[in-house]
Every structure is written in structure tokens, then in C-alpha cells.
Motif scaffolding. Structure first.
Motif, PDB file in Angstrom:
ATOM      1  N   PRO A 289       0.665  -1.111   0.004  1.00 48.54           N
ATOM      2  CA  PRO A 289      -0.107   0.019   0.042  1.00 48.54           C
ATOM      3  C   PRO A 289       0.980   1.240   0.186  1.00 48.54           C
ATOM      4  O   PRO A 289       0.211   2.316   0.141  1.00 48.54           O
ATOM      5  N   GLU A 290       2.184   1.547  -0.116  1.00 52.10           N
ATOM      6  CA  GLU A 290       2.877   2.556  -0.341  1.00 52.10           C
ATOM      7  C   GLU A 290       2.194   3.458  -1.265  1.00 52.10           C
ATOM      8  O   GLU A 290       2.425   4.691  -1.134  1.00 52.10           O
ATOM      9  N   CYS A 291       1.666   2.880  -2.503  1.00 57.51           N
ATOM     10  CA  CYS A 291       1.386   3.803  -3.609  1.00 57.51           C
ATOM     11  C   CYS A 291       0.232   4.797  -3.131  1.00 57.51           C
ATOM     12  O   CYS A 291       0.065   5.864  -3.407  1.00 57.51           O
ATOM     13  N   GLN A 292      -0.576   4.305  -2.420  1.00 59.41           N
ATOM     14  CA  GLN A 292      -1.808   5.128  -1.823  1.00 59.41           C
ATOM     15  C   GLN A 292      -1.466   6.394  -1.118  1.00 59.41           C
ATOM     16  O   GLN A 292      -1.943   7.456  -1.577  1.00 59.41           O
ATOM     17  N   PRO A 293      -0.646   6.511   0.166  1.00 54.00           N
ATOM     18  CA  PRO A 293      -0.206   7.703   0.637  1.00 54.00           C
ATOM     19  C   PRO A 293       0.708   8.339  -0.424  1.00 54.00           C
ATOM     20  O   PRO A 293       0.684   9.734  -0.193  1.00 54.00           O
ATOM     21  N   LEU A 294       1.647   7.697  -1.163  1.00 54.45           N
ATOM     22  CA  LEU A 294       2.404   8.618  -1.845  1.00 54.45           C
ATOM     23  C   LEU A 294       1.733   9.474  -2.998  1.00 54.45           C
ATOM     24  O   LEU A 294       1.979  10.555  -3.395  1.00 54.45           O
ATOM     25  N   LEU A 295       0.760   8.780  -3.431  1.00 58.36           N
ATOM     26  CA  LEU A 295      -0.176   9.372  -4.710  1.00 58.36           C
ATOM     27  C   LEU A 295      -0.860  10.376  -4.022  1.00 58.36           C
ATOM     28  O   LEU A 295      -1.466  11.377  -4.750  1.00 58.36           O
ATOM     29  N   MET A 296      -1.418  10.260  -2.741  1.00 62.34           N
ATOM     30  CA  MET A 296      -2.184  11.404  -1.973  1.00 62.34           C
ATOM     31  C   MET A 296      -1.273  12.668  -1.939  1.00 62.34           C
ATOM     32  O   MET A 296      -2.037  13.859  -1.776  1.00 62.34           O
ATOM     33  N   ARG A 297       0.057  12.448  -1.755  1.00 62.64           N
ATOM     34  CA  ARG A 297       0.943  13.460  -1.790  1.00 62.64           C
ATOM     35  C   ARG A 297       1.477  14.259  -3.061  1.00 62.64           C
ATOM     36  O   ARG A 297       1.893  15.313  -2.930  1.00 62.64           O
ATOM     37  N   LEU A 298       1.656  13.372  -3.914  1.00 60.30           N
ATOM     38  CA  LEU A 298       2.188  13.903  -5.303  1.00 60.30           C
ATOM     39  C   LEU A 298       1.273  14.603  -6.017  1.00 60.30           C
ATOM     40  O   LEU A 298       0.112  14.345  -6.580  1.00 60.30           O
ATOM     41  N   GLU A 299       1.712  16.096  -6.132  1.00 55.96           N
ATOM     42  CA  GLU A 299       0.866  17.055  -6.864  1.00 55.96           C
ATOM     43  C   GLU A 299       0.830  17.163  -8.180  1.00 55.96           C
ATOM     44  O   GLU A 299       0.074  17.354  -8.948  1.00 55.96           O
ATOM     45  N   THR A 300       2.340  16.707  -8.870  1.00 55.64           N
ATOM     46  CA  THR A 300       2.437  16.693 -10.356  1.00 55.64           C
ATOM     47  C   THR A 300       1.559  15.531 -10.652  1.00 55.64           C
ATOM     48  O   THR A 300       1.551  14.588 -10.211  1.00 55.64           O
ATOM     49  N   ASP A 301       1.182  15.836 -12.154  1.00 59.54           N
ATOM     50  CA  ASP A 301       0.517  14.700 -12.790  1.00 59.54           C
ATOM     51  C   ASP A 301       1.302  13.610 -13.084  1.00 59.54           C
ATOM     52  O   ASP A 301       2.289  13.572 -13.858  1.00 59.54           O
ATOM     53  N   PRO A 302       1.070  12.470 -12.480  1.00 52.57           N
ATOM     54  CA  PRO A 302       2.115  11.189 -12.460  1.00 52.57           C
ATOM     55  C   PRO A 302       2.063  10.796 -14.111  1.00 52.57           C
ATOM     56  O   PRO A 302       3.150  10.186 -14.383  1.00 52.57           O
ATOM     57  N   ALA A 303       1.201  10.900 -14.974  1.00 51.25           N
ATOM     58  CA  ALA A 303       1.100  10.522 -16.276  1.00 51.25           C
ATOM     59  C   ALA A 303       2.016  11.371 -17.004  1.00 51.25           C
ATOM     60  O   ALA A 303       2.913  10.742 -17.925  1.00 51.25           O
TER      61      ALA A 303
END
Length: 422
Positions: A289-303
Motif C-alpha cells: 500500500p505505499e502507492c496510496q499515501p504517496l499518490l495522495m502527496r504527489l501534486e504533479t500529474d504522474p502521467a
């Protein structure tokens, strides 16, 4: 962009959620109850490479994002590249960093990456002789993919002997157990370091800490993950570049030297020991589950970041990270990681997932008409943002009682190690 996510877990829902928020059109194969809210689920298994390639062609997909390790180890990136379709992930050769623990340990050795001393065995007699000579504690690992459950921490010689017999003789993990890696047990605190990689370029994400053991106090069998938070105080942001130079970039250099430049996420599972960080394992995709909190924090569009990795333009996309902490608690079915029930109705999702600070990511779920039901061992990851770890933890745990699922449980101590360091 038109995006195809491959997989059906909480990581895939988090990716779909983040892509949808960025305005992209999302397809997910096969997806789950959560991804169905963010886009369109496609009934294609994550290991059906020809069907996935054909779908990406038919739907003019701009970017394919494999979530789990299986399609990567089967060569999904190679197949998509041959079809002229961009795919964010390493090729089949590089995916052996996760698909074969003996391959990964050999690459670490060649790269000078710090890791525990190890030996590899396919013979049960030789493995048993080695264990009796070395004594315990030892870590016993099935060489291949075992859904996060092929690692046994043996505190006694008997436990170690039982583990190698279970893997090599009883074939508890099938072909994944054709070899075992036996390594020295390391003491310290675990932490996860993930980085976006493009050739020999790497941009690290903030640290995260997973909780693998099934029960409070890090007791019980290993699971795929019972919760995670970011950042982890044991690996502060000020150390990210230094540790990346130690455990990420040497691997990228080695892969490039082998003729297989690495593109994708490289995840280093670290043990922070008294002698410094040591690599326990590498994964070739986002952790769950690391992806879930990390993507909550990432503001830049990951795509955008993923496309920059593929086009070898990573330095042109600065990562913007929210300063808040994020913490996720995983709700699992009773019995997990062993045998567990399925088909329980899930109530309270709408009440729980009501603010920008709290998101309930779905994993082992399926839509049944108007109902959402359980369909796996790890069911939900209730993830919250907070000004600090304590607030994120409080928000996540205050949300959990709003969700009603029979025959489930969760750990009550996610984040406690970080709070002790704060």
C-alpha cells in the motif's frame, strides 16, 4: 491522454483515482469496484499479454501503466514497445530484479549495493546443511514471485529447516520455489524508497514505511501489506539523494551496462541498520500500500512524469510534493493471508470518503449491481492526509468505524514507529 492501467488492487485504484483527477480517460484491466468509479473496467486478466496489446491498439491508448509485477515479468513492456505503444515499466530483463531474488542479489553484488550476505540453493540437502552450519536467525526467500508471501523470517534452526522443506520439497509456492535464497537476518527499521527512473536518471519520491506483518506489533505472518505512511522519519527528505546514490543509481548503471536501460519505478526495500542502509529487495513497480499515501502527496500529474521517463526527459518535469503526511490503514478479510471469506457486503463507503483529506482506496472489491462486495484478502485502504503523521493517523483511524464489513480486521498501530521517532 487515454490510459490503460493493468491490475486489480489498491495500487491500481490509487493510480486510476490520480489519473482521473488529472483529467485523463482511464481504462483498467481487469480493475475492481474502485477503478470502476474512475473509468472503465475491462475484463482482461493482467497476465493476458496478447489481449492487453490488442485492446491498447483498438482503443488508441497513449500510455499503458502496469500495476503489479506479473505482467512486467511476463514482458508486457517489450510487447507494447513492439506494437508501438508507450508502456511505463521496465523490460522483461530488468523485471527480473523482482521476478528472481537470486538475479537481484547478483545485480546488487555486481553493483556494490549494500545487502545481506546470501547463498542460493536448489538442493534441499545443501540448503539444510548450510542452515545447520550457519544457525539462526535467517531469512528464507522463495526465488520467484509469491504474492509478497514467499519470505520467511526464521528465528530458530527448526523454523529455517521447515521453511526450506516447505519451499523446495512441498512446493508451497509452486515454480517460484524452484530455488531458495538464504540470507543473514538484518536488525533495524524497514523503509521503502521509490524512484521514477529513466535510463540512468532517477528522481526519488518521499520515503514510505509499509507494515508487512499481519498483526499489531509486527507479529504474525507476512502479508502483502497492512498499511503504510509517508514520509517515514527514519529516512528524511534530506537523505533521499544520498541513499538514491547508494541503492538506486548503481542498479540503473548496471542495467544500462547490461544493455537494458531501466524505465519505470524502482522500489528499494531497505533495512536501516547500525551499519547503514541495506537492501532487502527490489520491486519494479509501485508498492501496495505505499502507492496510496504517496499518490495522495504527489501534486504533479504522474502521467506526465511517466511519459517523461519513457521519452528520457525526466529532468524537465519537477516533482511537486505536498508537505502533509499521509497514512493508510488496510482492512483485510479474517484469515488473510491464509484462507479467507469473500462476498461480504461493504457499507459506509460514501460516508467515509467525503473530504479531500480522506480517500478510501478499494482493492479486493467487486461491484454487484448497486452493491460493493469483497473479492480478495486485502479489501480497502483508508488513507488520510494530515499536517503531520499524528493528524494523518488520527483521521484514518477515525474514519475506519464508518465502514461496515463483516469478518474483517485491521492493524491498530500503523504509523506508531514513525510517531516514536517524531
Amino acid at each position: 491522454m487515454r490510459l490503460l492501467i493493468i491490475g486489480s488492487g489498491g495500487r491500481e485504484h490509487a493510480l486510476a483515482w490520480r489519473f482521473h483527477r488529472a483529467g485523463h480517460t482511464v481504462f483498467c484491466a481487469p480493475g475492481n469496484g474502485g477503478t470502476a468509479k474512475e473509468g472503465v473496467n475491462i475484463a482482461i486478466a493482467d497476465d493476458d499479454i496478447p489481449a492487453l496489446v490488442q485492446f491498447a491498439r483498438d482503443k488508441s491508448i497513449d500510455l499503458v501503466v502496469p500495476g503489479p509485477e506479473l505482467p512486467l515479468t511476463l514482458g508486457i513492456t517489450d510487447a507494447m514497445k513492439e506494437a508501438g505503444i508507450r508502456c511505463f515499466g521496465p523490460d522483461r530483463y530488468c523485471a527480473q530484479l523482482e521476478g528472481s531474488k537470486s538475479f537481484a542479489k547478483d545485480v546488487m553484488k555486481r553493483s556494490g549495493v549494500p545487502t545481506a550476505p546470501f547463498e542460493v540453493f536448489s538442493s534441499l540437502d545443501q540448503a539444510e546443511t548450510f542452515i545447520r552450519k550457519q544457525g539462526a536467525p535467517l531469512v528464507i526467500k522463495a526465488d520467484g514471485l509469491a504474492a509478497g508471501k514467499g519470505v520467511i523470517i526464521a528465528q530458530s534452526e527448526k523454523e529455517a529447516l521447515d521453511a526450506v522443506r516447505m519451499i523446495l520439497k512441498e512446493k508451497a509456492f509452486g515454480n517460484a520455489g524452484s530455488q531458495v535464497v538464504i540470507e543473514r537476518f538484518l536488525c533495524g527499521e524497514e523503509v521503502s524508497l521509490l524512484a521514477f527512473c529513466s535510463g540512468e536518471q532517477a528522481v526519488p519520491l518521499p520515503s514510505a514505511q509499509d507494515h508487512k506483518a499481519a498483526f499489531d506489533g509486527d507479529t504474525g505472518p507476512n502479508t502483502g501489506g497492512m498499511g503504510a505512511y509517508s514520509p517515514a522519519p527514519v529516512l528524511p527528505d534530506t537523505d533521499l539523494e544520498r541513499i538514491s546514490d547508494l541503492v538506486i543509481r548503481p542498479i540503473l548503471h548496471c542495467m544500462a551496462k547490461d544493455g537494458h536501460p531501466y524505465t519505470g519505478i524502482l522500489y528499494a526495500g531497505l533495512m536501516m541498520t547500525e551499519d547503514g542502509p541495506m537492501v532487502l529487495e527490489y520491486n519494479v513497480r509501485f508498492g501496495d500500500p505505499e502507492c496510496q499515501p504517496l499518490l495522495m502527496r504527489l501534486e504533479t500529474d504522474p502521467a506526465e512524469i511517466m511519459m517523461a521517463c519513457i521519452e528520457h526527459n525526466l529532468d524537465a518535469i519537477p516533482l511537486s510534493i505536498r508537505q502533509e503526511s499521509a497514512l493508510g490503514v488496510v482492512i483485510v478479510a479474517d484469515g488473510y493471508p491464509g484462507k479467507y471469506p469473500k462476498g461480504m457486503e461493504i457499507h459506509g463507503l460514501e460516508e467515509a470518503d467525503t473530504t479531500d483529506n480522506i480517500t478510501v482506496f478499494q482493492a479486493g472489491t467487486v461491484r454487484d449491481g448497486n452493491l460493493t462486495k469483497t473479492n480478495g484478502g486485502r479489501i480497502l485502504c483508508v488513507t488520510a492526509l494530515g499536517k503531520d503523521l499524528e493528524e494523518a493517523q488520527k483521521r484514518a483511524y477515525n474514519t475506519l468505524p464508518l465502514i461496515d464489513i463483516k469478518q474483517t480486521r485491521y492493524r491498530t498501530d500503523i504509523g506508531q514507529k514513525g510517531l516514536r521517532r517524531s
